[in-house]
Structures are given as C-alpha cells and as structure tokens.
Design a protein around this motif. Structure first.
Motif, PDB file in Angstrom:
ATOM      1  N   LYS A  74     -60.514 -25.587 -31.774  1.00  0.00           N
ATOM      2  CA  LYS A  74     -61.879 -25.066 -31.692  1.00  0.00           C
ATOM      3  C   LYS A  74     -62.946 -26.159 -31.584  1.00  0.00           C
ATOM      4  CE  LYS A  74     -64.928 -21.861 -34.125  1.00  0.00           C
ATOM      5  NZ  LYS A  74     -65.096 -21.019 -35.308  1.00  0.00           N
ATOM      6  N   PRO A  75     -62.835 -27.303 -32.306  1.00  0.00           N
ATOM      7  CA  PRO A  75     -63.875 -28.328 -32.211  1.00  0.00           C
ATOM      8  C   PRO A  75     -64.042 -28.949 -30.816  1.00  0.00           C
ATOM      9  CG  PRO A  75     -62.497 -28.707 -34.136  1.00  0.00           C
ATOM     10  CD  PRO A  75     -61.828 -27.632 -33.325  1.00  0.00           C
ATOM     11  N   MET A  76     -63.089 -28.726 -29.908  1.00  0.00           N
ATOM     12  CA  MET A  76     -63.167 -29.330 -28.581  1.00  0.00           C
ATOM     13  C   MET A  76     -64.033 -28.539 -27.606  1.00  0.00           C
ATOM     14  SD  MET A  76     -59.352 -30.769 -27.988  1.00  0.00           S
ATOM     15  CE  MET A  76     -58.574 -31.814 -29.208  1.00  0.00           C
ATOM     16  N   PHE A  77     -64.615 -27.422 -28.098  1.00  0.00           N
ATOM     17  CA  PHE A  77     -65.404 -26.551 -27.228  1.00  0.00           C
ATOM     18  C   PHE A  77     -66.777 -26.258 -27.799  1.00  0.00           C
ATOM     19  CE2 PHE A  77     -60.963 -25.267 -26.654  1.00  0.00           C
ATOM     20  CZ  PHE A  77     -60.843 -25.379 -25.290  1.00  0.00           C
ATOM     21  N   PRO A  78     -67.752 -25.986 -26.923  1.00  0.00           N
ATOM     22  CA  PRO A  78     -68.972 -25.364 -27.403  1.00  0.00           C
ATOM     23  C   PRO A  78     -68.602 -23.979 -27.960  1.00  0.00           C
ATOM     24  CG  PRO A  78     -69.241 -26.166 -25.151  1.00  0.00           C
ATOM     25  CD  PRO A  78     -67.784 -26.272 -25.490  1.00  0.00           C
ATOM     26  N   GLU A  79     -69.321 -23.526 -28.952  1.00  0.00           N
ATOM     27  CA  GLU A  79     -69.008 -22.268 -29.654  1.00  0.00           C
ATOM     28  C   GLU A  79     -68.817 -21.091 -28.693  1.00  0.00           C
ATOM     29  OE1 GLU A  79     -68.154 -19.849 -32.901  1.00  0.00           O
ATOM     30  OE2 GLU A  79     -68.453 -22.012 -32.929  1.00  0.00           O
ATOM     31  N   HIS A  80     -69.740 -20.945 -27.721  1.00  0.00           N
ATOM     32  CA  HIS A  80     -69.674 -19.800 -26.788  1.00  0.00           C
ATOM     33  C   HIS A  80     -68.386 -19.822 -25.961  1.00  0.00           C
ATOM     34  CE1 HIS A  80     -73.843 -19.396 -27.820  1.00  0.00           C
ATOM     35  NE2 HIS A  80     -74.194 -20.489 -27.178  1.00  0.00           N
ATOM     36  N   VAL A  81     -67.968 -21.026 -25.560  1.00  0.00           N
ATOM     37  CA  VAL A  81     -66.745 -21.145 -24.745  1.00  0.00           C
ATOM     38  C   VAL A  81     -65.528 -20.804 -25.591  1.00  0.00           C
ATOM     39  CG1 VAL A  81     -65.297 -22.719 -23.397  1.00  0.00           C
ATOM     40  CG2 VAL A  81     -67.789 -22.869 -23.223  1.00  0.00           C
ATOM     41  N   TRP A  82     -65.503 -21.305 -26.821  1.00  0.00           N
ATOM     42  CA  TRP A  82     -64.369 -21.020 -27.698  1.00  0.00           C
ATOM     43  C   TRP A  82     -64.217 -19.516 -27.915  1.00  0.00           C
ATOM     44  CZ3 TRP A  82     -59.900 -22.368 -29.258  1.00  0.00           C
ATOM     45  CH2 TRP A  82     -59.299 -21.687 -30.317  1.00  0.00           C
ATOM     46  N   PHE A 102     -62.417 -27.534 -14.226  1.00  0.00           N
ATOM     47  CA  PHE A 102     -62.937 -27.095 -15.528  1.00  0.00           C
ATOM     48  C   PHE A 102     -62.055 -25.971 -16.091  1.00  0.00           C
ATOM     49  CE2 PHE A 102     -66.623 -28.798 -13.148  1.00  0.00           C
ATOM     50  CZ  PHE A 102     -66.780 -29.947 -13.886  1.00  0.00           C
ATOM     51  N   ASN A 103     -60.794 -26.339 -16.257  1.00  0.00           N
ATOM     52  CA  ASN A 103     -59.752 -25.378 -16.615  1.00  0.00           C
ATOM     53  C   ASN A 103     -59.074 -25.753 -17.937  1.00  0.00           C
ATOM     54  OD1 ASN A 103     -57.932 -23.185 -16.104  1.00  0.00           O
ATOM     55  ND2 ASN A 103     -56.413 -24.639 -15.388  1.00  0.00           N
ATOM     56  N   PRO A 104     -59.794 -25.670 -19.070  1.00  0.00           N
ATOM     57  CA  PRO A 104     -61.170 -25.196 -19.272  1.00  0.00           C
ATOM     58  C   PRO A 104     -62.159 -26.365 -19.396  1.00  0.00           C
ATOM     59  CG  PRO A 104     -60.071 -25.317 -21.386  1.00  0.00           C
ATOM     60  CD  PRO A 104     -59.075 -25.801 -20.337  1.00  0.00           C
ATOM     61  N   ILE A 105     -63.441 -26.036 -19.318  1.00  0.00           N
ATOM     62  CA  ILE A 105     -64.491 -27.011 -19.615  1.00  0.00           C
ATOM     63  C   ILE A 105     -64.436 -27.287 -21.122  1.00  0.00           C
ATOM     64  CG2 ILE A 105     -66.279 -25.228 -19.938  1.00  0.00           C
ATOM     65  CD1 ILE A 105     -68.231 -27.311 -18.608  1.00  0.00           C
ATOM     66  N   HIS A 106     -64.712 -28.524 -21.516  1.00  0.00           N
ATOM     67  CA  HIS A 106     -64.655 -28.878 -22.942  1.00  0.00           C
ATOM     68  C   HIS A 106     -65.775 -29.862 -23.273  1.00  0.00           C
ATOM     69  CE1 HIS A 106     -62.785 -32.586 -21.575  1.00  0.00           C
ATOM     70  NE2 HIS A 106     -61.851 -31.887 -20.950  1.00  0.00           N
ATOM     71  N   ILE A 107     -65.867 -30.265 -24.530  1.00  0.00           N
ATOM     72  CA  ILE A 107     -66.980 -31.125 -24.948  1.00  0.00           C
ATOM     73  C   ILE A 107     -66.961 -32.482 -24.245  1.00  0.00           C
ATOM     74  CG2 ILE A 107     -67.390 -30.025 -27.177  1.00  0.00           C
ATOM     75  CD1 ILE A 107     -65.890 -32.488 -28.431  1.00  0.00           C
ATOM     76  N   GLY A 108     -65.803 -32.957 -23.840  1.00  0.00           N
ATOM     77  CA  GLY A 108     -65.740 -34.222 -23.099  1.00  0.00           C
ATOM     78  C   GLY A 108     -66.557 -34.157 -21.815  1.00  0.00           C
ATOM     79  N   HIS A 109     -66.408 -33.052 -21.069  1.00  0.00           N
ATOM     80  CA  HIS A 109     -67.183 -32.869 -19.837  1.00  0.00           C
ATOM     81  C   HIS A 109     -68.684 -32.866 -20.144  1.00  0.00           C
ATOM     82  CE1 HIS A 109     -63.409 -30.572 -18.464  1.00  0.00           C
ATOM     83  NE2 HIS A 109     -63.461 -31.663 -17.712  1.00  0.00           N
ATOM     84  N   LEU A 110     -69.055 -32.151 -21.195  1.00  0.00           N
ATOM     85  CA  LEU A 110     -70.477 -32.038 -21.548  1.00  0.00           C
ATOM     86  C   LEU A 110     -71.050 -33.369 -22.008  1.00  0.00           C
ATOM     87  CD1 LEU A 110     -70.429 -28.621 -23.427  1.00  0.00           C
ATOM     88  CD2 LEU A 110     -71.421 -29.082 -21.178  1.00  0.00           C
ATOM     89  N   ILE A 111     -70.294 -34.119 -22.785  1.00  0.00           N
ATOM     90  CA  ILE A 111     -70.766 -35.414 -23.280  1.00  0.00           C
ATOM     91  C   ILE A 111     -71.035 -36.358 -22.102  1.00  0.00           C
ATOM     92  CG2 ILE A 111     -70.047 -37.503 -24.528  1.00  0.00           C
ATOM     93  CD1 ILE A 111     -68.651 -35.547 -26.552  1.00  0.00           C
ATOM     94  N   ILE A 112     -70.113 -36.406 -21.147  1.00  0.00           N
ATOM     95  CA  ILE A 112     -70.284 -37.277 -19.983  1.00  0.00           C
ATOM     96  C   ILE A 112     -71.487 -36.829 -19.143  1.00  0.00           C
ATOM     97  CG2 ILE A 112     -69.269 -37.920 -17.752  1.00  0.00           C
ATOM     98  CD1 ILE A 112     -66.550 -38.010 -19.292  1.00  0.00           C
ATOM     99  N   ALA A 113     -71.562 -35.537 -18.828  1.00  0.00           N
ATOM    100  CA  ALA A 113     -72.661 -35.022 -18.001  1.00  0.00           C
ATOM    101  C   ALA A 113     -74.008 -35.240 -18.671  1.00  0.00           C
ATOM    102  CB  ALA A 113     -72.443 -33.542 -17.700  1.00  0.00           C
ATOM    103  N   ASN A 114     -74.095 -34.931 -19.953  1.00  0.00           N
ATOM    104  CA  ASN A 114     -75.357 -35.095 -20.673  1.00  0.00           C
ATOM    105  C   ASN A 114     -75.755 -36.573 -20.731  1.00  0.00           C
ATOM    106  OD1 ASN A 114     -77.487 -33.832 -22.476  1.00  0.00           O
ATOM    107  ND2 ASN A 114     -76.644 -35.390 -23.831  1.00  0.00           N
TER     108      ASN A 114
END
Length: 192
Positions: free
Chosen positions: A174-182, A10-22
């Motif tokens: 920026k769109p590739m991350f959740p706001e807090h991570v960005w 997760f270097n870094p974690i991004h929306i792709g990881h979240l979409i798959i996990a969710n």
C-alpha cells in the motif's frame, strides 16, 4: 507552455513515477508533465497488462492532487504500433502553442539512436533524462548534445514489475501508491 511527456504503460502507476515527474516539473523549465499512457500493443500477448482505460484511470487518480501533472490518452487514438515521432507530430498539430519535450530514464537514452526518426525528434524537441541505478555511468553518443538535459532527480528503485509480483504474492505494498490508486487497485482486485 512547455510540456514534458512521460511515456509509459503505468501498469500500475506508483509513487516512483510521481516523485520523478514532480521533481522534474519543480526543478526544470517545464510547466506541466503529461503521463502518456501507452496502449496495449495488439501484436503482443496480453500477459499482465491491464486494459488501456483501467491504466488511464489509475494515472488520473494518481495525478488528481497535482496541478501540473496530467494524464494523457493521445496514443489510444493513433495507429498501432505507436512511434514517439508520430505522437509528437500529432501533439504539435493539436497544440500548436505548446513546446513538447521528452522525459526518459538514462537507460532509454542509451538506446535512443535506435528509435524511429530519432534525429528528427532531437532536432525539434528537448529531452530530460533522469538517473537510473547502475554500477557504472551510462555514456551515450548524446551526452554533450545541447538538447539533452540530465536532471538530478531521486533514483527510484520501485518497479511496476516488482509491484505486480508482490500483489500476486499477497504482500502489503500500500505505501507504494497514492491512496486513491491503492483503493482502486484493491477494489478491482488487479494483478491478483
């Protein structure tokens, strides 16, 4: 409780990881997905891998708005290099009432027979496999195994490698991350 373990740097974690996990949490029998942040291997040169706790913080920030997605630092406390079988044994001892499953991309399933004690993992744990972009269907010796579950999750073409490179080039991603991570990434000047 059934918990899916999603291993990665997760270097870094991004929306792709979240979409798959969710997606896997929503469309399978798993109750939670734990993002298991893998520690820096002391035998490899550091390159672009951020500190363990910086990557864990990004996972924490990314998952804070999702009730069933959790960060997990269990491998930080285990001997290195950490093998999945050791992590699973440790987690089962620590959480005897949980049933742990693995989450992996189909490209990882292709090499699963090379993992340490892969037979023991498969005997005791289910594996949820999400698709990867490929020109051909990847066939593995495990395709018909009763504990392998292929999940029809969205195919993500975002990679942490691409993201690190784009940041270095000064691109707006920026769109590739959740706001807090960005915000955290930007404030810390990571990968620049």
């Amino acid at each position: 409780m059934k918990v899916g373990l999603y291993f990665g740097s997760f270097n870094p974690i991004h929306i792709g990881h979240l979409i798959i996990a969710n997606h896997i949490e929503q469309y399978s029998d798993l109750n939670e997905i734990w993002f298991v942040v893998t520690p820096h291997n002391p035998f490899k040169k550091k390159s672009t891998l951020l500190d363990n706790y910086q990557r864990l913080e990004m996972v924490h920030l990314a998952t804070q708005d999702y009730e069933h997605l959790k960060p997990c630092d269990i491998e930080f406390k285990l001997p290195q290099p950490s093998y999945t079988i050791n992590t699973l044994v440790h987690l089962q001892e620590k959480y005897p009432n949980h049933e742990f499953a693995l989450i992996m991309g189909e490209d990882n399933l292709e090499g699963f027979h090379k993992w340490k004690n892969h037979e023991v993992i498969l005997e005791n744990h289910h594996i949820y496999v999400y698709p990867r972009i490929s020109n051909e269907t990847i066939e593995t010796p495990f395709d018909r195994h009763e504990k392998i579950h292929r999940i029809n999750a969205p195919i993500m073409q975002i990679s942490s490698t691409f993201i690190r490179s784009a940041i270095k080039e000064g691109k707006n991603i920026k769109p590739m991350f959740p706001e807090h991570v960005w915000k955290y990434l930007d404030e810390m000047n990571f990968y620049k």
